[in-house]
Scaffold this active site. Structure first.
Site, mmCIF file in Angstrom:
data_model
loop_
_atom_site.group_PDB
_atom_site.id
_atom_site.type_symbol
_atom_site.label_atom_id
_atom_site.label_comp_id
_atom_site.label_asym_id
_atom_site.label_seq_id
_atom_site.Cartn_x
_atom_site.Cartn_y
_atom_site.Cartn_z
ATOM 1 N N HIS A 512 0.836 -1.204 0.000
ATOM 2 C CA HIS A 512 0.000 0.000 0.000
ATOM 3 C C HIS A 512 0.876 1.261 0.000
ATOM 4 O O HIS A 512 0.712 2.146 -0.857
ATOM 5 C CB HIS A 512 -0.901 -0.013 1.243
ATOM 6 C CG HIS A 512 -1.706 1.222 1.455
ATOM 7 N ND1 HIS A 512 -3.083 1.253 1.278
ATOM 8 C CD2 HIS A 512 -1.367 2.482 1.842
ATOM 9 C CE1 HIS A 512 -3.527 2.474 1.539
ATOM 10 N NE2 HIS A 512 -2.497 3.230 1.888
ATOM 11 N N GLU A 513 1.777 1.342 0.971
ATOM 12 C CA GLU A 513 2.593 2.555 1.078
ATOM 13 C C GLU A 513 3.513 2.716 -0.132
ATOM 14 O O GLU A 513 3.789 3.839 -0.565
ATOM 15 C CB GLU A 513 3.400 2.537 2.375
ATOM 16 C CG GLU A 513 2.569 2.597 3.641
ATOM 17 C CD GLU A 513 1.633 3.795 3.686
ATOM 18 O OE1 GLU A 513 1.960 4.842 3.084
ATOM 19 O OE2 GLU A 513 0.566 3.680 4.306
ATOM 20 N N HIS A 516 1.725 4.521 -2.800
ATOM 21 C CA HIS A 516 1.896 5.965 -2.634
ATOM 22 C C HIS A 516 3.255 6.401 -3.174
ATOM 23 O O HIS A 516 3.387 7.432 -3.845
ATOM 24 C CB HIS A 516 1.830 6.345 -1.158
ATOM 25 C CG HIS A 516 0.457 6.402 -0.572
ATOM 26 N ND1 HIS A 516 -0.571 7.122 -1.135
ATOM 27 C CD2 HIS A 516 -0.048 5.861 0.571
ATOM 28 C CE1 HIS A 516 -1.651 7.004 -0.372
ATOM 29 N NE2 HIS A 516 -1.367 6.239 0.652
ATOM 30 N N HIS A 519 3.332 6.669 -6.829
ATOM 31 C CA HIS A 519 2.596 7.869 -7.237
ATOM 32 C C HIS A 519 3.526 9.075 -7.221
ATOM 33 O O HIS A 519 3.445 9.952 -8.098
ATOM 34 C CB HIS A 519 1.417 8.066 -6.276
ATOM 35 C CG HIS A 519 0.332 8.930 -6.794
ATOM 36 N ND1 HIS A 519 -0.754 9.295 -6.027
ATOM 37 C CD2 HIS A 519 0.131 9.528 -7.997
ATOM 38 C CE1 HIS A 519 -1.567 10.062 -6.726
ATOM 39 N NE2 HIS A 519 -1.049 10.220 -7.932
#
Length: 738
Positions: A512-513, A516, A519
């Site tokens: 998940h991180e 980020h 991104h």
């Protein structure tokens, strides 16, 4: 203009989650256009280590060059410089243009950004009394800086003039988006208010910044203080030997050798509740988690009441019905009604799931001879028993296959290589703030250096709970900057002599991180303010949640899920157990998220003058009205320690985790049905949304990827909210909000 710094001064969390800051070249305030006056404003010179770009690779922060007691003076100097840069733009005698106003604001604040980015990470991940005091002292000054920008009438007049000329201007789509968002931010933050209202807003913003900084510190300290001591090893039956040894070491560090310390995580639920056989210890631990920050040295209730009063006053000043309406001006969902409606439509099915699961757990407890009525501290324990009986799932056994370093390097990095062609090289020449932090150079598919990546995996008592991504340096073609990205988690550190092992939730949080992180790494924008993760709350969590399911793809697990002693790949039956159990206990895991999301909205739907006298009584009434079993499943965060909405920028925005989970499941469904984890798919992901920042509308980026609007059905399927689906196999559900 540093939107990431001044509008979203938090870090992106699986938590937590907003972006932090950026840096750039010195502001060039000299105007040289034909027919214009020469303009050479005086800007104070910086004297700190942040006066120039760092000489380290990628201009990484020089953590080893600043003592704890130097940060406050450094940032105060940076605030003065930034203020002078803004005044220079506002007082430019030349007619306002896109370049000398909008672009000039993008160039301003480089010293400030370079200094605040590492400082904000330190106060979240490795803080101490000196840093906390500096943070508290700086908070009102930083709020005043924001007001000095957005409530500057001369500056807004220039922005307004450029905005009014937009139809006649020739701009790139990205420049047009920058102008639109800049103007919207100014209006949102009070540029059109009368002077008296602006003065009041300045005072409110400064007071809020102080209150929020105090709350954040108290939440961290309250969690540490709320830990419970257990006298005997026998009382910890059910916990693994390594966990018991870690508890013994923690007690010894607190000056209680021979005892055992059960520390609190930042969430309402505590992982030990699923393991402890001793019901009395479970109850003690649960009650300690529930009671923190209510009274005593680390009380947050008075601050919360004042924050709500100030936020409702902001709504009144702007003429909106409530704070949530004012706050959601830039969101994908656009208004509270859409967000609330999205969640409440799922409540009936979720409540039915909770009732079914509660009855099942009650029956399982009675099977063991229990004569008590199921309580919230019993739910995780019996749910884990049923999970293991139903799916032969032993979480301690599973952890043996998830060595933290292997999950990162052989799992997360492998996924990034297969999808996007990225490669990684660990380095030891970059200073870090804690010896457990590691740093990697990230190489793009063509072999060029793309980014620098920091990883801080382990929990510490001086570290905020949860997980987050932040930017030390944000990408900008105009500034010539490449991204420097950090991921932070709170994985239980290993006992002495033991390997660092992760839970399945830790693993999915790692993916998940890093979503980020991607991104931010793939940002390909001219301007910082719309680069990378500088997007709306209910979009920024989409790329992160989208990458979670890749953790469970067989070709990825075969690389990283290997037993730390034997090297054996995780057996198929354990993987099947993980997959089969993904829909199990959704009444709890999804229920705590929806309850927290709706509680957030209840607080921020209050109208001016409706601030309750009793914070906890309001919470109780709000929870009772949700239609969920909050008597058994507490919200993921209760009001006193709901850091996301009091200090991390997620007020009227915690729903975004579920909103973006909808986007993520639908988007991953598109991947599965269109070739899977291929380089071609990775290029499409990057070109359609992952590398686009906010250069396009959110609706357009999603349609560019899937060719249609998002669907909620994959979320409902993954969460198993229907009775016939709640224990069947299927895709691994997201662990949800952090």
């Amino acid at each position: 203009m540093r939107k990431a710094t001044l509008l979203a001064t938090t870090m992106i969390a699986a938590m937590a989650s907003g972006c932090t800051t950026t840096s750039g070249a010195e502001m060039d305030a000299t105007t040289t256009l034909p027919g214009t006056a020469e303009y050479n404003p005086e800007i104070p010179a910086a004297t700190s280590v942040f006066a120039e770009l760092s000489p380290l690779p990628f201009h990484a922060p020089q953590f080893d060059q600043v003592a704890d007691d130097e940060w406050q003076g450094i940032i105060e100097e940076a605030i003065a410089i930034y203020t002078a840069e803004i005044e220079a733009i506002a007082n430019n005698p030349n007619p306002p243009t896109f370049d000398n106003t909008i672009v000039a604001m993008e160039r301003a604040g480089d010293v400030y950004s370079r200094a605040t980015a590492p400082f904000d990470q330190l106060t979240s991940a490795n803080t101490n009394d000196t840093l906390n005091d500096a943070d508290a002292a700086l908070a009102p000054q930083r709020a005043a800086l924001s007001s000095a920008i957005y409530l500057n009438p001369e500056l807004f007049a220039r922005v307004q003039a450029v905005y009014d000329q937009r139809a006649a201007m020739s701009m790139t789509p990205e420049a047009a988006m920058l102008l639109e968002t800049t103007y919207a931010d100014f209006v949102h933050l009070g540029a059109q208010l009368d002077p008296a209202a602006q003065d009041e807003l300045r005072s409110i913003d400064e007071r809020l910044s102080t209150l929020q900084a105090e709350i954040s510190t108290n939440i961290t300290d309250g969690a540490a203080a709320g830990a419970i001591f257990v006298d005997t090893r026998e009382e910890l039956a059910g916990m693994s030997e390594s966990a018991i040894e870690a508890a013994a070491a923690a007690a010894a560090e607190r000056g209680e050798p021979g005892k055992f310390l059960l520390t609190l995580t930042n969430t309402s639920g505590q992982p030990q509740l699923a393991q402890l056989e001793n019901r009395d210890v479970r109850e003690r631990l649960y009650n300690a988690a529930m009671a923190r920050n209510q009274g005593g040295e680390f009380d947050t209730l008075a601050n919360i009441r004042e924050i709500i009063a100030l936020r409702t006053r902001i709504a009144e000043i702007f003429g909106t019905p409530d704070y949530a309406t004012w706050q959601m001006y830039d969101r994908f969902a656009q208004n509270p009604e859409t967000a609330i409606g999205f969640m409440t439509e799922m409540v009936p099915a979720l409540r039915a799931t909770q009732d079914r699961e509660a009855a099942m757990l009650q029956a399982r407890a009675e099977q063991d001879g229990a004569t008590f009525e199921l309580q919230p501290w019993d739910w995780p324990y019996y749910a884990e028993i049923v999970r293991q009986e139903r799916y032969a799932l032993d979480n301690e056994e599973i952890k043996q296959y998830f060595v933290v370093e292997n999950v990162l390097e052989d799992g997360v990095f492998y996924m990034a290589n297969q999808l996007y062609g990225l490669t990684f090289e660990k380095r030891d020449d970059i200073p870090v703030y804690n010896e457990t932090v590691s740093v990697y150079t990230v190489f793009d598919a063509d072999g060029s250096e793309l980014a620098l990546f920091y990883f801080d995996p382990f929990a510490r008592e001086n570290k905020s709970g949860g997980a987050w991504m932040n930017n030390y340096i944000e990408q900008s073609h105009m500034m010539g900057l490449r991204p420097v990205i950090s991921n932070t988690q709170n994985i239980t550190p290993p006992a002495p002599g033991q390997p660092a092992l992760a839970t399945w939730d830790d693993v999915t949080t790692m993916f998940h991180e890093f979503g980020h992180g991607l991104h931010g790494m793939f940002a390909d924008q001219e301007y910082v303010s719309i680069s990378g993760t500088n997007t709306a709350r209910d979009w920024v969590e989409f790329p992160s949640q989208f990458h979670e399911p890749f953790a469970a793809r067989p070709e990825v697990m075969a690389r990283y899920a290997r037993h730390w002693q034997t090297g054996e790949v995780i057996p198929d039956e354990l993987v099947e157990g993980i997959q089969a159990s993904s829909r199990f206990d959704q009444g709890y895991s999804f229920g705590e998220i929806i309850a927290a999301s709706l509680l957030d909205m209840e607080w921020h739907a209050l109208q001016p003058g409706q601030t309750p006298d009793d914070v906890m009584a309001f919470e109780a009434e709000a929870l009772n009205g949700l239609g969920l079993r909050t008597d058994l499943v507490a919200p993921r965060y209760r009001t006193p320690y709901f850091r996301h909405i009091w200090n991390h920028g997620y007020q009227a925005g915690y729903y975004s985790y579920t909103w973006t989970e909808m986007l993520a499941h639908d988007a991953y469904d598109y991947v599965v049905n269109n070739g899977g984890m291929t380089r071609e798919m990775g290029d499409h992901i990057r070109e359609s949304f992952l590398g686009q920042g906010h250069s396009k509308t959110y609706e357009q980026m999603y349609r560019d990827f899937t060719g249609r609007d998002p669907r909620v059905e994959p979320l409902l399927e993954a969460r198993g909210l229907l009775a016939e689906d709640d224990d069947t196999t299927g895709v691994v559900a997201s662990p949800g909000a952090q």
